[in-house]
Write a protein that holds these residues in place. Sequence first.
Motif, PDB file in Angstrom:
ATOM      1  N   LYS A  44     -28.126 -47.211   5.375  1.00 37.03           N
ATOM      2  CA  LYS A  44     -28.152 -46.302   3.933  1.00 37.03           C
ATOM      3  C   LYS A  44     -28.709 -44.806   4.517  1.00 37.03           C
ATOM      4  CE  LYS A  44     -28.972 -49.837   0.494  1.00 37.03           C
ATOM      5  NZ  LYS A  44     -28.678 -50.919   1.380  1.00 37.03           N
ATOM      6  N   ARG A  45     -29.393 -44.840   5.427  1.00 34.59           N
ATOM      7  CA  ARG A  45     -29.948 -43.666   6.040  1.00 34.59           C
ATOM      8  C   ARG A  45     -29.794 -43.480   7.649  1.00 34.59           C
ATOM      9  NH1 ARG A  45     -33.877 -41.495   2.582  1.00 34.59           N
ATOM     10  NH2 ARG A  45     -35.064 -40.286   4.515  1.00 34.59           N
ATOM     11  N   TYR A  58     -18.824 -38.081   9.321  1.00 34.86           N
ATOM     12  CA  TYR A  58     -18.402 -36.936   8.332  1.00 34.86           C
ATOM     13  C   TYR A  58     -16.885 -37.490   8.002  1.00 34.86           C
ATOM     14  CZ  TYR A  58     -22.236 -33.639   8.573  1.00 34.86           C
ATOM     15  OH  TYR A  58     -23.399 -33.121   8.393  1.00 34.86           O
ATOM     16  N   GLY A  63     -20.776 -39.217   5.271  1.00 32.60           N
ATOM     17  CA  GLY A  63     -22.035 -38.089   5.325  1.00 32.60           C
ATOM     18  C   GLY A  63     -23.082 -38.000   4.309  1.00 32.60           C
ATOM     19  N   ASP A  64     -23.052 -38.584   3.045  1.00 31.25           N
ATOM     20  CA  ASP A  64     -23.919 -38.682   2.194  1.00 31.25           C
ATOM     21  C   ASP A  64     -25.154 -39.445   2.708  1.00 31.25           C
ATOM     22  OD1 ASP A  64     -22.341 -40.773   2.023  1.00 31.25           O
ATOM     23  OD2 ASP A  64     -22.647 -41.163  -0.046  1.00 31.25           O
ATOM     24  N   ARG A  65     -24.949 -40.372   3.681  1.00 30.69           N
ATOM     25  CA  ARG A  65     -25.878 -41.001   4.185  1.00 30.69           C
ATOM     26  C   ARG A  65     -26.651 -40.593   5.522  1.00 30.69           C
ATOM     27  NH1 ARG A  65     -23.241 -47.125   4.403  1.00 30.69           N
ATOM     28  NH2 ARG A  65     -21.240 -46.545   3.109  1.00 30.69           N
ATOM     29  N   GLU A  67     -29.282 -38.329   7.204  1.00 33.07           N
ATOM     30  CA  GLU A  67     -30.508 -37.515   6.860  1.00 33.07           C
ATOM     31  C   GLU A  67     -31.174 -36.408   7.699  1.00 33.07           C
ATOM     32  OE1 GLU A  67     -32.363 -38.297   4.026  1.00 33.07           O
ATOM     33  OE2 GLU A  67     -30.780 -39.695   3.585  1.00 33.07           O
ATOM     34  N   ILE A  83     -20.219 -30.703   3.158  1.00 30.76           N
ATOM     35  CA  ILE A  83     -21.044 -31.611   3.147  1.00 30.76           C
ATOM     36  C   ILE A  83     -22.151 -31.615   4.348  1.00 30.76           C
ATOM     37  CG2 ILE A  83     -19.695 -33.003   5.141  1.00 30.76           C
ATOM     38  CD1 ILE A  83     -21.703 -34.713   2.441  1.00 30.76           C
ATOM     39  N   GLY A  86     -25.327 -29.601   3.422  1.00 26.45           N
ATOM     40  CA  GLY A  86     -26.300 -30.412   2.614  1.00 26.45           C
ATOM     41  C   GLY A  86     -27.180 -31.272   3.364  1.00 26.45           C
ATOM     42  N   VAL A  87     -27.020 -31.257   4.886  1.00 27.26           N
ATOM     43  CA  VAL A  87     -27.621 -32.267   5.965  1.00 27.26           C
ATOM     44  C   VAL A  87     -28.556 -31.184   6.583  1.00 27.26           C
ATOM     45  CG1 VAL A  87     -27.409 -33.969   7.613  1.00 27.26           C
ATOM     46  CG2 VAL A  87     -25.722 -33.767   5.741  1.00 27.26           C
TER      47      VAL A  87
END
Length: 338
Positions: A44-45, A58, A63-65, A67, A83, A86-87
């Motif tokens: 998840k991270r 990506y 990519g939302d995972r 950190e 994306i 935002g990282v």
Amino acid sequence: MNSVRKALATLSLIPASFAVGDTTEYPLSITNCGQEIPFSSAPKRAVTIGQSATEILYALGVGDRLEGTSVWFNPVLPEFQEINAGVERIADNDPSFEAVVNKHPDLVAAQYEWHVGPTGSVATRDQFHDLGIATYIMPADCDTKENATGGDGTRTAAFSIDSIYKGITELATIFDVKDAGKSLVTELESREQNAITEAKKLDLPDDLSAVFWFSSPDGSADPYVAGRLGAPGYMMDKLGIRNVIQSDEEWPVVGWESIARSDPDIIVVARMDRRRYAADSVETKLEFLHHDPVAREMSAVKNDRIIEMDAHAMSATMRTIFGLETLVDALSTLSFER
């Protein structure tokens, strides 16, 4: 080999359990660069140490995972700018162990074993595993490669683009996005084959030769150039170009006098944003080639056969195929009359 057969050949490189069904069954265990790595669920991270792992994640749509990212050579691919913005970029180059751990990742994905390995500059794998953090090293950096030799390592056999497809497929399995992995491999296979097909139309000389210059400690120092078995060697082999550097090291240091005696028809220079060495700058490289009394006498310089390529494409990464495309496009504009 058509794309379907090649995809099947790629999947045969990994355990058969990976290739069954469209979803991943957990618990999952993967043998990665000599270590068995267990996963009880999809991460998840994640934190990436290396641009290759970052852009693959990506491309897989996870990519939302992420950190945090680190170790960048070139700007992120245009399609991933949103994306990526935002990282957090933990570091342009090597991050600290603490900076990575402070992101509380389930997984650390690394491009190079020298960052996360037996003598990792960031940490060893055991240091992460002791904290319950899984690690994954891109297979392209350990399959057919010995990193205990120091520096950038030595190839024990030629780099194969299948190791890139293997990394994509395994990461897609770990993150439970197998379909995305299959689609990405198919796309890259198609681009690879199209580039090779276009190159055949160019009717290049049979004895064409080249050298790939990555960087140098300073503008006039002996350069780090591509050995014969790495990613640039793969590009040259696919296009029938002879590498004037015959070392098995990934990026050996070779003197300009020796390179000039080989007189390559083409010089490919790395373009990068990184500024670890003075000659990271492509402008510095070009200035040297055109003004150094030895380098400026080479045929490639005299005949303006110098090609710029993203540094990241010169490493064993997904972008290696993009580098193959860059090389073919550039060759189509050059004259090789002698």
